[in-house]
Design a protein around this motif. Structure first.
Motif, short mmCIF file in Angstrom:
data_model
loop_
_atom_site.label_atom_id
_atom_site.label_comp_id
_atom_site.label_asym_id
_atom_site.label_seq_id
_atom_site.Cartn_x
_atom_site.Cartn_y
_atom_site.Cartn_z
N ASN A 1 80.61 -54.56 -18.59
CA ASN A 1 80.24 -53.44 -17.73
C ASN A 1 79.01 -52.75 -18.35
OD1 ASN A 1 80.29 -50.49 -16.96
ND2 ASN A 1 81.88 -51.26 -15.59
N SER A 2 77.88 -52.88 -17.70
CA SER A 2 76.63 -52.36 -18.28
C SER A 2 76.65 -50.85 -18.49
CB SER A 2 75.43 -52.76 -17.41
OG SER A 2 75.54 -52.20 -16.11
N LYS A 3 77.35 -50.12 -17.63
CA LYS A 3 77.43 -48.66 -17.82
C LYS A 3 78.26 -48.32 -19.05
CE LYS A 3 76.73 -47.44 -13.00
NZ LYS A 3 77.31 -46.87 -11.79
N GLY B 1 76.14 -49.17 -22.09
CA GLY B 1 75.12 -48.14 -22.24
C GLY B 1 75.68 -46.84 -22.77
N GLU C 1 78.30 -56.11 -28.14
CA GLU C 1 77.58 -56.18 -26.86
C GLU C 1 76.53 -55.07 -26.74
OE1 GLU C 1 76.56 -58.16 -23.56
OE2 GLU C 1 78.17 -58.76 -24.89
#
Length: 180
Positions: free
Chosen positions: A85-87, A90, A114
């Motif tokens: 999950n990129s959010k 981040g 990651e």
């Protein structure tokens, strides 16, 4: 102190969420359950479903700068989901970019890998992550708890549920020093 606990909607190892959560409450701080979706998360006792917990804030609708520190509970499925999950990735990276302290136990270091924040750091985890951590540029050690202060923030890591007492005591001490 306001401390984020980041988990996936399902797969967090319950004791790795509840013991640190209670330690934060007992120390007079505010734990906040953050996940990738609103509603509830499903915790597990290893591979068996355990309790559900209400999500208080959602990644993408909150930010690292609204917290003093971050705790990443383990469980095999939890960080495996988060790292896709990129959010969430981040959100974790933002704590490092802002120099805020982070604590991770067991398989949670997969999310750190990651987020590309283990390079040059010394950390511990569940032993099966040893190669992943090394491949990401970190140094893996087999210790009950490890504090790494390489970079702008402190990182506290631990191996497994048997290490929870040391993990909780150490990250609370580190978080308190960083907040002052």
């Amino acid at each position: 102190m306001r401390i984020a606990f980041l988990t996936a909607p399902e797969g967090v190892e319950q004791v790795e969420l509840t013991d640190p959560w209670q330690a934060v409450v007992d120390a007079g701080h505010e734990p906040v359950l953050v996940s990738t979706k609103p509603g509830t998360i499903q915790a597990f006792h290893h591979l068996d479903k355990a309790d559900k917990f209400p999500v208080q804030e959602v990644v993408g609708e909150t930010s690292a700068d609204s917290f003093d520190a971050l705790v990443l509970p383990g469980g095999v499925a939890n960080p495996d989901y988060l790292r896709l999950n990129s959010k969430a990735v981040g959100f974790v990276r933002d704590f490092f970019d802002q120099g805020r302290p982070v604590a991770a136990i067991c398989h949670a270091s997969w999310t750190l890998v990651e987020a590309d924040v283990v390079r040059g750091r010394v950390l511990t985890s569940w032993p099966s992550l040893r190669t992943d951590i090394r491949n990401a540029g970190g140094t893996w050690v087999d210790e009950q708890v490890r504090i790494c202060d390489h970079g702008p923030n402190k990182l506290v890591t631990s191996r497994k549920p048997d290490d929870l007492k040391a993990f909780c005591g150490t990250f609370l001490e580190v978080f308190a020093k960083e907040a002052s």
